[in-house]
Design an enzyme around this catalytic site. Structure first.
Site, mmCIF file in Angstrom:
data_model
loop_
_atom_site.group_PDB
_atom_site.id
_atom_site.type_symbol
_atom_site.label_atom_id
_atom_site.label_comp_id
_atom_site.label_asym_id
_atom_site.label_seq_id
_atom_site.Cartn_x
_atom_site.Cartn_y
_atom_site.Cartn_z
ATOM 1 N N LYS A 91 2.428 -3.395 7.216
ATOM 2 C CA LYS A 91 2.667 -3.572 5.771
ATOM 3 C C LYS A 91 4.110 -3.170 5.430
ATOM 4 O O LYS A 91 4.777 -3.824 4.622
ATOM 5 C CB LYS A 91 1.677 -2.742 4.939
ATOM 6 C CG LYS A 91 0.236 -3.205 4.974
ATOM 7 C CD LYS A 91 0.001 -4.593 4.394
ATOM 8 C CE LYS A 91 0.197 -4.655 2.898
ATOM 9 N NZ LYS A 91 -0.157 -6.016 2.359
ATOM 10 N N TYR A 151 -1.575 -0.579 10.993
ATOM 11 C CA TYR A 151 -1.751 -1.237 9.688
ATOM 12 C C TYR A 151 -0.573 -0.938 8.765
ATOM 13 O O TYR A 151 0.084 -1.855 8.240
ATOM 14 C CB TYR A 151 -3.064 -0.786 9.025
ATOM 15 C CG TYR A 151 -3.141 -1.103 7.539
ATOM 16 C CD1 TYR A 151 -3.155 -2.426 7.088
ATOM 17 C CD2 TYR A 151 -3.174 -0.079 6.583
ATOM 18 C CE1 TYR A 151 -3.199 -2.721 5.723
ATOM 19 C CE2 TYR A 151 -3.227 -0.366 5.227
ATOM 20 C CZ TYR A 151 -3.238 -1.688 4.802
ATOM 21 O OH TYR A 151 -3.276 -1.971 3.457
ATOM 22 N N THR A 178 0.826 -1.214 0.000
ATOM 23 C CA THR A 178 0.000 0.000 0.000
ATOM 24 C C THR A 178 0.861 1.266 0.000
ATOM 25 O O THR A 178 2.011 1.242 0.454
ATOM 26 C CB THR A 178 -0.882 -0.004 1.271
ATOM 27 O OG1 THR A 178 -1.428 1.287 1.481
ATOM 28 C CG2 THR A 178 -0.089 -0.371 2.522
ATOM 29 N N ASP A 179 0.279 2.371 -0.456
ATOM 30 C CA ASP A 179 0.992 3.658 -0.402
ATOM 31 C C ASP A 179 1.109 4.161 1.036
ATOM 32 O O ASP A 179 1.882 5.080 1.320
ATOM 33 C CB ASP A 179 0.297 4.710 -1.283
ATOM 34 C CG ASP A 179 -1.135 5.027 -0.872
ATOM 35 O OD1 ASP A 179 -1.671 4.351 0.030
ATOM 36 O OD2 ASP A 179 -1.729 5.956 -1.468
ATOM 37 N N GLU A 180 0.332 3.550 1.956
ATOM 38 C CA GLU A 180 0.330 4.060 3.337
ATOM 39 C C GLU A 180 1.674 3.852 4.030
ATOM 40 O O GLU A 180 1.958 4.486 5.040
ATOM 41 C CB GLU A 180 -0.826 3.421 4.130
ATOM 42 C CG GLU A 180 -2.159 3.699 3.459
ATOM 43 C CD GLU A 180 -3.393 3.343 4.277
ATOM 44 O OE1 GLU A 180 -3.321 3.358 5.515
ATOM 45 O OE2 GLU A 180 -4.429 3.051 3.650
#
Ligand code: NAD
Ligand code: TYD
Length: 350
Positions: free
Chosen positions: A161, A157, A132-134
């Site tokens: 990741k 989260y 993810t970009d997060e």
């Protein structure tokens, strides 16, 4: 060429679109959907392809190393496309351990199983990690996430990741395992569990329930239609270079409140309500702790090097998504019964 590909998390939102695309597009491939069916996994998502001769469902938990090793030995997979994860930021704030377990340890179990199976012979092998970009953290009002942006995850989260991305790169560096990683922006579309913004708000508008907007509503996300994410995964799986990272996004930034107004306008039209009716449901509530202000992906690399671009505009994708939810009431009713009710009460009664 024939290939045996295991797709983890294939019963979830994005995974089911990836499984469908691969099963339909590549009849020569054997596609294995490995999923333990958490609250977010639903085999109903794959009803249309469940009897395809090149499709097999394997009910398994990536946290169970023994079971995973056994399945890798039994089926001798050539490639892994890894999507299985705990994926909702709000749940990671309430229960971080489940995220650390599945997203970090589960990924390590898959890497170890692939390493033991492939035994340093990596000819035509690939470990594809979907991220993810997060992991890049939060942006101010300007700038974009590039593949070279330093990691700065802010929620349990995104930290879990980020840890899994690091592990995949470490296995590439240490054991020469061929891998690719993609970091994608927020997805929306058919079959997304209604705890995430867009399906939750479609569901609430339809049922005349309030629309709980966190904080000032001016948080910004970059939205991509899930079918376009699945197309990007197909492109990177087949054409991406070993050891590379590709950012995936649609250059499609929306402040939450602007997106919600667009959603309300489309819903009013589709439900035959007077303009402005659904927007009256908007209710500002207490902010999410540690809420990332803005995400925005620079997807130039995947466009220039692999020729991938989104196929629909946001307005088109959103309209298709609303139509699907309105036509698939039984899917929504199934997934919003039982456990979901208590999650909703706990999350929004604060
Ligand atoms: P999802 O929550 O809808 O689906 C996750 C799937 O993984 C479910 O089918 C679930 O049953 C399965 N799963 C969870 N734990 C498992 C375990 N221990 N063993 C086996 N299966 C397990 O998630 P999603 O939104 O489809 O996201 C898929 C992947 O894409 C995730 O890795 C996520 O981090 C990443 N991603 C998501 C988005 C997004 O906007 N949704 C954006 C970028 C990247
Ligand atoms: P979400 O769909 O949970 O994705 P992510 O947190 O991974 O970006 O949330 C998207 C944005 O919408 C985010 O800024 C939080 C906000 N949001 C609300 O304002 N209310 C809600 O009820 C939800 C679920 C999200």
């Amino acid at each position: 060429m024939s290939k045996k590909i295991v797709i983890t998390g294939g019963a979830g939102f994005i995974g089911s679109h990836v499984v469908r695309l691969f099963v339909n597009k590549y009849p020569n491939y054997q596609i294995f959907n490995l999923d333990c069916l958490t609250y977010a996994g639903n085999l109903e998502n794959l009803k249309d392809i469940q009897k395809a001769p090149n499709y097999t469902f394997l009910k398994a938990d990536i946290n169970d190393a023994q079971q995973i090793n056994k399945l890798f030995e039994q089926h001798a997979f050539d490639a892994v496309i890894h999507l299985a994860a705990e994926s909702h930021v709000d749940r990671s704030i309430t229960d971080p351990n489940a995220f650390i377990q599945t997203n970090v340890m589960g990924t390590a179990n898959l890497l170890n199983a692939a390493k033991s199976l492939w035994k340093n012979d990596y000819t035509n092998k690939r470990f594809y990690h979907v991220s993810t970009d997060e992991v890049y953290g939060s942006l101010g009002e300007t700038g974009f996430f590039l593949e070279t942006t330093p990691y700065d995850p802010q929620s349990p989260y995104s930290a879990s990741k980020a840890a899994s991305d690091h592990l995949v790169r470490a296995y590439g560096n240490t054991y020469h395992m061929p891998f690719v990683i993609t970091n994608c922006s927020n997805n929306y579309g058919q079959n997304q569990f209604p705890e995430k913004l867009i399906p939750l708000f479609i569901h609430n508008i339809k049922n005349n329930k309030s629309l709980p907007v966190y904080g000032d509503g001016k948080y910004t996300r970059d939205w991509l239609y899930v079918v376009d994410h699945a197309r990007a995964i197909d492109t990177v799986f087949h054409s991406g270079k070993d050891g590379e990272t590709y950012n995936i996004g649609g250059f499609n930034e929306w402040q939450n409140i602007e997106l919600i107004h667009l959603l309300c306008t489309q819903m009013d039209q589709k439900l035959g309500r007077a303009a402005g009716t659904s927007a009256q449901l908007i209710t500002y509530i207490k902010d999410r702790p540690g809420h990332d202000r803005r995400y925005a992906i620079d997807a130039t690399k995947i466009k220039n090097e692999l020729g991938w671009e989104p196929s629909v505009t946001f307005e088109e994708g959103l309209s298709l998504t609303i139509d699907w939810y309105l036509e698939n009431e039984s899917w929504l009713n199934n997934v919003t019964s039982g456990q979901y009710q208590s999650y909703y009460e706990q999350q929004y009664s604060k």
